[in-house]
Design a protein around this motif. Structure first.
Motif, PDB file in Angstrom:
ATOM      1  N   ILE A  33       0.900  -1.073  -0.013  1.00 27.09           N
ATOM      2  CA  ILE A  33       0.142   0.217   0.082  1.00 27.09           C
ATOM      3  C   ILE A  33       0.735   1.132   0.143  1.00 27.09           C
ATOM      4  O   ILE A  33       1.700   1.182   0.733  1.00 27.09           O
ATOM      5  N   ILE A  34       0.734   2.014  -1.036  1.00 27.46           N
ATOM      6  CA  ILE A  34       1.366   3.426  -0.829  1.00 27.46           C
ATOM      7  C   ILE A  34       0.505   4.578  -0.243  1.00 27.46           C
ATOM      8  O   ILE A  34      -0.556   4.653  -0.657  1.00 27.46           O
ATOM      9  N   ASN A  35       1.153   5.272   0.656  1.00 27.94           N
ATOM     10  CA  ASN A  35       0.254   6.150   1.621  1.00 27.94           C
ATOM     11  C   ASN A  35       0.909   7.586   1.531  1.00 27.94           C
ATOM     12  O   ASN A  35       1.919   7.797   1.898  1.00 27.94           O
ATOM     13  N   PRO A  36       0.294   8.306   0.699  1.00 28.44           N
ATOM     14  CA  PRO A  36       1.021   9.771   0.571  1.00 28.44           C
ATOM     15  C   PRO A  36       0.447  10.836   1.727  1.00 28.44           C
ATOM     16  O   PRO A  36      -0.650  10.575   2.143  1.00 28.44           O
ATOM     17  N   GLY A  37       1.359  11.666   1.751  1.00 27.42           N
ATOM     18  CA  GLY A  37       1.171  12.654   2.771  1.00 27.42           C
ATOM     19  C   GLY A  37       0.528  13.866   2.067  1.00 27.42           C
ATOM     20  O   GLY A  37       0.323  13.672   0.837  1.00 27.42           O
ATOM     21  N   GLU A  45       3.205  11.270   9.562  1.00 27.01           N
ATOM     22  CA  GLU A  45       2.503  10.145   9.796  1.00 27.01           C
ATOM     23  C   GLU A  45       2.504   9.116   8.876  1.00 27.01           C
ATOM     24  O   GLU A  45       2.401   7.906   9.165  1.00 27.01           O
ATOM     25  N   ALA A  46       2.511   9.292   7.538  1.00 31.45           N
ATOM     26  CA  ALA A  46       2.675   8.368   6.485  1.00 31.45           C
ATOM     27  C   ALA A  46       3.993   7.313   6.776  1.00 31.45           C
ATOM     28  O   ALA A  46       3.747   6.079   6.557  1.00 31.45           O
ATOM     29  N   ILE A  47       5.214   8.214   7.196  1.00 28.95           N
ATOM     30  CA  ILE A  47       6.370   7.420   7.324  1.00 28.95           C
ATOM     31  C   ILE A  47       5.968   6.476   8.583  1.00 28.95           C
ATOM     32  O   ILE A  47       6.703   5.415   8.766  1.00 28.95           O
ATOM     33  N   GLU A  48       5.582   6.956   9.708  1.00 32.70           N
ATOM     34  CA  GLU A  48       5.455   6.246  10.876  1.00 32.70           C
ATOM     35  C   GLU A  48       4.804   4.942  10.543  1.00 32.70           C
ATOM     36  O   GLU A  48       5.012   3.807  11.132  1.00 32.70           O
ATOM     37  N   LEU A  49       3.747   5.100   9.850  1.00 34.01           N
ATOM     38  CA  LEU A  49       2.821   3.818   9.430  1.00 34.01           C
ATOM     39  C   LEU A  49       3.598   2.965   8.558  1.00 34.01           C
ATOM     40  O   LEU A  49       3.713   1.693   8.846  1.00 34.01           O
ATOM     41  N   ALA A  50       4.594   3.320   7.787  1.00 32.41           N
ATOM     42  CA  ALA A  50       5.508   2.797   6.942  1.00 32.41           C
ATOM     43  C   ALA A  50       6.287   1.758   7.761  1.00 32.41           C
ATOM     44  O   ALA A  50       6.751   0.856   7.598  1.00 32.41           O
ATOM     45  N   LYS A  52       5.852   0.908  10.905  1.00 32.21           N
ATOM     46  CA  LYS A  52       5.239   0.076  11.443  1.00 32.21           C
ATOM     47  C   LYS A  52       4.644  -1.329  10.738  1.00 32.21           C
ATOM     48  O   LYS A  52       4.747  -2.344  11.201  1.00 32.21           O
ATOM     49  N   TYR A  53       4.146  -0.951   9.514  1.00 34.32           N
ATOM     50  CA  TYR A  53       3.896  -1.992   8.757  1.00 34.32           C
ATOM     51  C   TYR A  53       4.711  -2.325   7.499  1.00 34.32           C
ATOM     52  O   TYR A  53       4.906  -1.381   6.525  1.00 34.32           O
ATOM     53  N   ASP A  54       5.030  -3.490   7.495  1.00 37.48           N
ATOM     54  CA  ASP A  54       5.925  -3.891   6.258  1.00 37.48           C
ATOM     55  C   ASP A  54       5.453  -3.581   5.180  1.00 37.48           C
ATOM     56  O   ASP A  54       6.254  -3.226   3.800  1.00 37.48           O
ATOM     57  N   LEU A  55       4.041  -3.805   4.769  1.00 31.87           N
ATOM     58  CA  LEU A  55       3.427  -3.496   3.446  1.00 31.87           C
ATOM     59  C   LEU A  55       3.248  -2.100   3.365  1.00 31.87           C
ATOM     60  O   LEU A  55       2.932  -1.812   1.966  1.00 31.87           O
ATOM     61  N   ILE A  56       3.424  -1.306   3.995  1.00 37.40           N
ATOM     62  CA  ILE A  56       2.837  -0.063   3.778  1.00 37.40           C
ATOM     63  C   ILE A  56       4.306   1.086   3.306  1.00 37.40           C
ATOM     64  O   ILE A  56       5.448   0.821   4.039  1.00 37.40           O
ATOM     65  N   TYR A  57       4.143   1.672   2.401  1.00 38.94           N
ATOM     66  CA  TYR A  57       5.407   2.559   1.929  1.00 38.94           C
ATOM     67  C   TYR A  57       4.611   4.048   1.909  1.00 38.94           C
ATOM     68  O   TYR A  57       3.484   4.231   1.817  1.00 38.94           O
ATOM     69  N   ALA A  58       5.550   4.785   2.026  1.00 42.90           N
ATOM     70  CA  ALA A  58       4.944   6.313   2.193  1.00 42.90           C
ATOM     71  C   ALA A  58       5.408   7.236   1.107  1.00 42.90           C
ATOM     72  O   ALA A  58       6.582   6.980   0.297  1.00 42.90           O
ATOM     73  N   ALA A  59       4.795   8.449   0.807  1.00 43.11           N
ATOM     74  CA  ALA A  59       5.167   9.522  -0.205  1.00 43.11           C
ATOM     75  C   ALA A  59       4.849  10.861   0.670  1.00 43.11           C
ATOM     76  O   ALA A  59       4.046  10.580   1.428  1.00 43.11           O
ATOM     77  N   ILE A 272       9.061  -0.961  -5.860  1.00 43.08           N
ATOM     78  CA  ILE A 272       8.634  -1.940  -4.670  1.00 43.08           C
ATOM     79  C   ILE A 272       8.190  -3.166  -5.651  1.00 43.08           C
ATOM     80  O   ILE A 272       7.371  -3.036  -6.515  1.00 43.08           O
ATOM     81  N   GLY A 273       8.333  -4.118  -4.936  1.00 40.10           N
ATOM     82  CA  GLY A 273       7.925  -5.564  -5.358  1.00 40.10           C
ATOM     83  C   GLY A 273       9.340  -6.066  -5.963  1.00 40.10           C
ATOM     84  O   GLY A 273      10.421  -5.608  -5.654  1.00 40.10           O
ATOM     85  N   LYS A 274       9.056  -7.032  -7.278  1.00 44.30           N
ATOM     86  CA  LYS A 274      10.353  -7.430  -7.865  1.00 44.30           C
ATOM     87  C   LYS A 274       9.999  -7.664  -9.306  1.00 44.30           C
ATOM     88  O   LYS A 274       9.092  -7.603  -9.926  1.00 44.30           O
TER      89      LYS A 274
END
Ligand code: SF4
Ligand SMILES: [Zn+2]
Length: 470
Positions: A33-37, A45-50, A52-59, A272-274
């Motif tokens: 999941i990409i979570n933009p600010g 906050e987006a970075i904090e979530l990223a 905390k959760y492996d699957l989350i990335y931030a913008a 992200i991914g391969k």
């Protein structure tokens, strides 16, 4: 596996159940999941979530609504945040002339400054554009022009290196092509599942019909834009599957095809991914395609054979040509598929022996065989090869490309006067001996489709198909 390329999980809507929301996403097959600010605080906050959760990335970035707050000092903070290892883009940034929460001139300045941050950091951008199409495009165009090295390390095909995504795209097809030609993806949200108010297609459905999945990413834009059947309730990343299903339906592909292709877009854009391994056999819908060579006697200007050789998320860049035994192994059970097709970025009749051996084996084992060819097999093999194909293939598809020998030669960068008649002879012979023959032209704008159809149906006696140009 799904990727939600745009979700605001730091929104207050999730403050009581973010763990459950993330868990439901994982259970639904969401891989990332990409979570933009939208300003400095939400970017943090987006970075904090990223973290905390492996699957989350931030913008990180300032949304146009918040542009008025974006002082140079705060933009410096954004740039600092962009060094975080899980920050994959600058976003969401852009222009919104619908609400005009920030003065338009400030929106334009802040947008430009943030594109420049992305360029310094060699990151992609996530663009928000609402009722500001002409200004958004002209700023992006100018910034792309000024920074030829931006994202230039990404392997290119015939499109420019991907520099970002226009998220929750709301334009028409012609705007979509403008965006794509600047090196951007378009991202499709749950709006695609909405029933239009009038009995006609919505704009986004038309765009998805006309643009190859190669240029499309999927998103939820959670907590907004909830897809049918949950429309009216809070959105969440698990619902990206409804977007994928609708896009698959419109594109007449499988959900698997949609996800594989758009996930490769995510990989190219955000890292992200391969990247997929090169493959001998590859599935699209319920057909299995065989990639037996990358060699070709032609050199079509629109072909990605010498580029990345990617098709619908499959990597066809094989290091060596497979033997018949290797191809057979890669097929498995041919009865599982509607058809098995000799295809790939290369001309199969260059390896006629493999086509014959493998084709016979497929038929003996209950499969159906199609040959996709440029129709130059007789020239390549210095004899009439069509009799060899009887009992080996059930049907043949030939790229006609054009009914005019000169244009044919120009498109394929070969001697049209020599190859065009050879291709026509091959087609006629295939109609006589094999029967099921289809001739295709690539759907280029303003093509002479009607003329080509008449030519194919009346002069050659084959079926005609217009295949989309992606
Ligand atoms: S004939 Fe097919 S494989 Fe060969 S260059 Fe043209 S498009 Fe590519
Ligand atoms: Zn957003």
């Amino acid at each position: 596996m799904f990727i939600d390329s745009h979700a605001h999980l730091n929104s207050a809507d999730y403050k009581n159940d973010i763990n459950e929301v993330v868990k439901r996403a994982q259970d639904a097959g969401v891989e990332y999941i990409i979570n933009p600010g939208t300003d400095l605080e939400t970017s943090r906050e987006a970075i904090e979530l990223a973290e905390k959760y492996d699957l989350i990335y931030a913008a990180v970035g300032f949304h146009p609504h918040d542009a008025a707050k974006a002082s140079d000092k705060l933009l410096e903070e954004i740039e600092k945040l962009s060094h975080h290892p899980k920050v994959v883009a600058i976003g969401e940034i852009g222009l919104d002339y619908h609400y005009n929460y920030s003065p338009q001139e400030i929106q334009r300045k802040v947008f430009t400054k943030q594109i420049e941050i992305a360029q310094r950091r060699d990151l992609p951008i996530i663009v928000h554009m609402r009722e500001a199409e002409s200004d958004t495009i002209s700023i992006v165009k100018e910034e792309v022009r000024k920074a030829p090295n931006w994202r230039s390390s990404i392997p290119k095909n015939r499109y420019p290196a991907p520099k970002g995504v226009f998220h929750s795209f709301a334009g028409d097809s012609s705007l979509a092509w403008k965006v794509i030609n600047l090196g951007f993806y378009i991202s499709v949200p749950g709006v695609v599942t909405f029933k239009p108010k009038v009995p006609q297609k919505s704009k986004i459905v038309e765009v998805v019909e006309n643009v190859s999945i190669e240029h499309i990413l999927l998103e939820t834009d959670s907590p907004y834009l909830t897809p049918v059947p949950h429309r009216g309730k809070r959105n969440e990343p698990a619902y990206v599957k409804y977007v994928a299903e609708k896009v698959a339906e419109i594109q007449k592909l499988s959900v698997e095809d949609i996800c594989r292709t758009s996930n490769l877009g995510i990989y190219k854009l955000f890292g992200i991914g391969k990247f997929p391994e090169p493959t001998i056999s590859y599935k699209i819908k319920n057909s299995l395609y065989l990639n037996i060579t990358l060699r070709c006697d032609a050199d079509c200007w629109f072909c990605d054979r010498k580029g990345e050789a990617l098709v619908k998320g499959h990597n066809l860049k094989i290091k060596k040509e497979p033997t018949s035994a290797e191809v057979i192994e890669a097929i498995g059970d041919p009865k599982k598929y509607d058809e098995v097709v000799f295809c790939g970025f290369g001309e199969p009749t260059i390896r006629l022996d493999v086509v014959k051996e493998v084709g016979k084996w497929i038929k003996q084992n209950g499969g159906k065989v199609r040959l996709n060819t440029d129709g130059h097999g007789n020239v390549i093999n210095h004899r009439n090869i069509v009799p060899d194909l009887v009992g080996v293939v059930d049907s043949v598809s030939i790229s006609l490309n054009s009914t005019d020998p000169t244009q044919y030669g120009e498109m394929m960068r070969i001697d049209g006067e020599k190859y065009f008649p050879a291709m026509i002879d091959f087609a006629k012979e295939a109609v006589n001996l094999i029967g099921d023959v289809t001739m295709t032209i690539v759907d280029l704008t303003g093509g002479d489709e009607k003329k080509a159809r008449l030519f194919v149906e009346n002069k050659i006696g084959a079926k005609f198909k217009n295949r989309p140009y992606f």
